[in-house]
Design a protein around this motif. Structure first.
Motif, PDB file in Angstrom:
ATOM      1  N   GLU A  17       0.805  -1.199   0.055  1.00 12.68           N
ATOM      2  CA  GLU A  17       0.070   0.027  -0.014  1.00 12.68           C
ATOM      3  C   GLU A  17       0.883   1.178   0.063  1.00 12.68           C
ATOM      4  O   GLU A  17       0.422   2.198  -0.429  1.00 12.68           O
ATOM      5  CB  GLU A  17      -0.934  -0.086   1.059  1.00 12.68           C
ATOM      6  CG  GLU A  17      -2.133  -0.821   1.052  1.00 12.68           C
ATOM      7  CD  GLU A  17      -3.028  -0.548  -0.144  1.00 12.68           C
ATOM      8  OE1 GLU A  17      -3.196   0.756  -0.399  1.00 12.68           O
ATOM      9  OE2 GLU A  17      -3.511  -1.499  -0.818  1.00 12.68           O
ATOM     10  N   ARG A  18       2.115   1.415   0.741  1.00 12.73           N
ATOM     11  CA  ARG A  18       2.725   2.565   0.514  1.00 12.73           C
ATOM     12  C   ARG A  18       3.270   2.691  -0.536  1.00 12.73           C
ATOM     13  O   ARG A  18       3.412   3.795  -0.986  1.00 12.73           O
ATOM     14  CB  ARG A  18       3.842   2.070   1.582  1.00 12.73           C
ATOM     15  CG  ARG A  18       4.920   3.362   2.052  1.00 12.73           C
ATOM     16  CD  ARG A  18       5.761   3.154   3.165  1.00 12.73           C
ATOM     17  NE  ARG A  18       6.890   4.145   3.179  1.00 12.73           N
ATOM     18  CZ  ARG A  18       7.905   4.255   3.952  1.00 12.73           C
ATOM     19  NH1 ARG A  18       7.967   3.391   4.654  1.00 12.73           N
ATOM     20  NH2 ARG A  18       8.709   5.271   4.090  1.00 12.73           N
ATOM     21  N   GLN A  19       3.816   1.833  -1.537  1.00 15.35           N
ATOM     22  CA  GLN A  19       4.320   2.040  -2.874  1.00 15.35           C
ATOM     23  C   GLN A  19       3.065   2.474  -3.466  1.00 15.35           C
ATOM     24  O   GLN A  19       3.341   3.440  -4.443  1.00 15.35           O
ATOM     25  CB  GLN A  19       4.867   0.630  -3.480  1.00 15.35           C
ATOM     26  CG  GLN A  19       6.261   0.417  -2.806  1.00 15.35           C
ATOM     27  CD  GLN A  19       6.659  -0.839  -3.413  1.00 15.35           C
ATOM     28  OE1 GLN A  19       6.290  -1.498  -4.226  1.00 15.35           O
ATOM     29  NE2 GLN A  19       7.723  -1.436  -2.704  1.00 15.35           N
ATOM     30  N   LYS A  20       1.790   1.950  -3.441  1.00 13.35           N
ATOM     31  CA  LYS A  20       0.678   2.550  -4.316  1.00 13.35           C
ATOM     32  C   LYS A  20       0.727   4.145  -3.746  1.00 13.35           C
ATOM     33  O   LYS A  20       0.313   4.755  -4.642  1.00 13.35           O
ATOM     34  CB  LYS A  20      -0.631   1.638  -4.099  1.00 13.35           C
ATOM     35  CG  LYS A  20      -0.482   0.127  -4.480  1.00 13.35           C
ATOM     36  CD  LYS A  20      -1.695  -0.597  -4.205  1.00 13.35           C
ATOM     37  CE  LYS A  20      -1.611  -1.895  -4.462  1.00 13.35           C
ATOM     38  NZ  LYS A  20      -2.707  -2.882  -4.316  1.00 13.35           N
ATOM     39  N   ALA A  21       0.193   4.296  -2.644  1.00 10.60           N
ATOM     40  CA  ALA A  21       0.368   5.636  -2.254  1.00 10.60           C
ATOM     41  C   ALA A  21       1.056   6.706  -2.784  1.00 10.60           C
ATOM     42  O   ALA A  21       0.982   7.713  -3.138  1.00 10.60           O
ATOM     43  CB  ALA A  21       0.244   5.781  -0.727  1.00 10.60           C
ATOM     44  N   THR A  22       2.427   6.307  -2.873  1.00  9.88           N
ATOM     45  CA  THR A  22       3.595   6.878  -3.303  1.00  9.88           C
ATOM     46  C   THR A  22       3.452   7.290  -4.887  1.00  9.88           C
ATOM     47  O   THR A  22       3.648   8.432  -5.457  1.00  9.88           O
ATOM     48  CB  THR A  22       4.801   6.226  -3.357  1.00  9.88           C
ATOM     49  OG1 THR A  22       5.187   6.225  -1.877  1.00  9.88           O
ATOM     50  CG2 THR A  22       6.103   6.915  -3.805  1.00  9.88           C
TER      51      THR A  22
END
Length: 59
Positions: A17-22
């Protein structure tokens, strides 16, 4: 400041999720979408975090 062209080259499916948000914060989300951003330290950190998903070229 210098500008960079950031192009998404890989899918964000099955990524944390952190990469998707970035990627969303960079304005990306679909393969081959390109955005042009000022190359600030904040953008550099975001690109470094998802460097395996994007291609970066100086404009």
């Amino acid at each position: 400041m210098a500008q960079v062209q950031i192009t998404q080259i890989k899918s964000i499916i099955d990524r944390p999720e952190r990469q998707k948000a970035t990627m969303k914060a960079l304005g990306l989300g679909k393969i081959n979408k390109t955005v042009i951003k000022e190359f600030t330290p904040q953008i550099a950190g975001m690109v470094n975090h998802v460097q395996h998903l994007v291609a970066v070229k100086e404009v």
